[in-house]
Write a protein that holds these residues in place. Sequence first.
Motif, PDB file in Angstrom:
ATOM      1  N   THR A 278       0.819  -1.240  -0.133  1.00  0.00           N
ATOM      2  CA  THR A 278       0.167  -0.005  -0.044  1.00  0.00           C
ATOM      3  C   THR A 278       0.749   1.287  -0.169  1.00  0.00           C
ATOM      4  O   THR A 278       0.893   2.137  -0.866  1.00  0.00           O
ATOM      5  N   PHE A 279       2.013   1.497   0.852  1.00  0.00           N
ATOM      6  CA  PHE A 279       2.764   2.626   0.886  1.00  0.00           C
ATOM      7  C   PHE A 279       3.624   2.519  -0.247  1.00  0.00           C
ATOM      8  O   PHE A 279       4.083   3.608  -0.703  1.00  0.00           O
ATOM      9  N   GLN A 280       4.196   1.445  -0.923  1.00  0.00           N
ATOM     10  CA  GLN A 280       4.847   1.474  -1.881  1.00  0.00           C
ATOM     11  C   GLN A 280       4.054   2.213  -2.952  1.00  0.00           C
ATOM     12  O   GLN A 280       4.669   2.965  -3.978  1.00  0.00           O
ATOM     13  N   ASN A 281       2.616   1.898  -3.339  1.00  0.00           N
ATOM     14  CA  ASN A 281       1.865   2.467  -4.316  1.00  0.00           C
ATOM     15  C   ASN A 281       1.630   4.030  -4.162  1.00  0.00           C
ATOM     16  O   ASN A 281       1.806   4.687  -4.930  1.00  0.00           O
ATOM     17  N   ILE A 282       1.488   4.302  -2.757  1.00  0.00           N
ATOM     18  CA  ILE A 282       1.379   5.688  -2.435  1.00  0.00           C
ATOM     19  C   ILE A 282       2.673   6.404  -2.824  1.00  0.00           C
ATOM     20  O   ILE A 282       2.466   7.810  -3.350  1.00  0.00           O
ATOM     21  N   ALA A 283       3.937   5.693  -2.476  1.00  0.00           N
ATOM     22  CA  ALA A 283       4.973   6.546  -2.842  1.00  0.00           C
ATOM     23  C   ALA A 283       5.411   6.707  -4.462  1.00  0.00           C
ATOM     24  O   ALA A 283       5.716   7.905  -4.801  1.00  0.00           O
TER      25      ALA A 283
END
Length: 221
Positions: free
Chosen positions: A55-60
Amino acid sequence: LFRSQSGDINGVGIWGIEALIREYIELKKQFIHKNLQLSFNLSPKQLVSENLGVTFQNIAKKYKIPVNAITIEIAEFAMFERHEIVYKNINDLKELGFKVAVDGVGLDQKTLVKLGNSPIDIIKLDKTFFDYEESFIQDKYIELLVDLAKSSNKLIICEGIENYELVEKIKKFGIEYAQGFYFSKPLPQEDVVNYINNEGSLKSLISPIMKEENIETTEED
């Protein structure tokens, strides 16, 4: 945050985090050369999500954000629940470049051992650590915590600082970073802009203990 009709609190939480990141990006455009740091809380429910790293990889990727300028805070008690998934998620966040802080640190040996072995970057102490009469045992515990932080390359930040007396108290232990009403009360975005623009005349930013801008918000269930 409110709970969605589907009960998916993780989805609602991520929506809130993305809103904060968008505000941070807009603010950063106005202060390109400032070292602005964004900090927000991750709820225990989000912390045990199996897909947190993805999830946070996608946000980044979506926002192309400088992840090393973002600190993700977790509650101390969350470190003791579902140990394996919590530590995996913390490691995943750090591998992506985010900084991780632990909040609500308690006064016991078990916590010290956990902190020493954990892959976190920042230890946040509440002012209650320092709201006591002169106590040899309490002082020694704080000294141990500060030594542990230094030996494991962890930063200590003291929260809830409301007056200069507390500033002096935490400086005695070698703690160099703090936050609280002494520096500023919570501000709406437009006032944050004025705050940064007038930093030369604000005692909070020229205080000897804290000279770096920090934008902090809280995401809760």
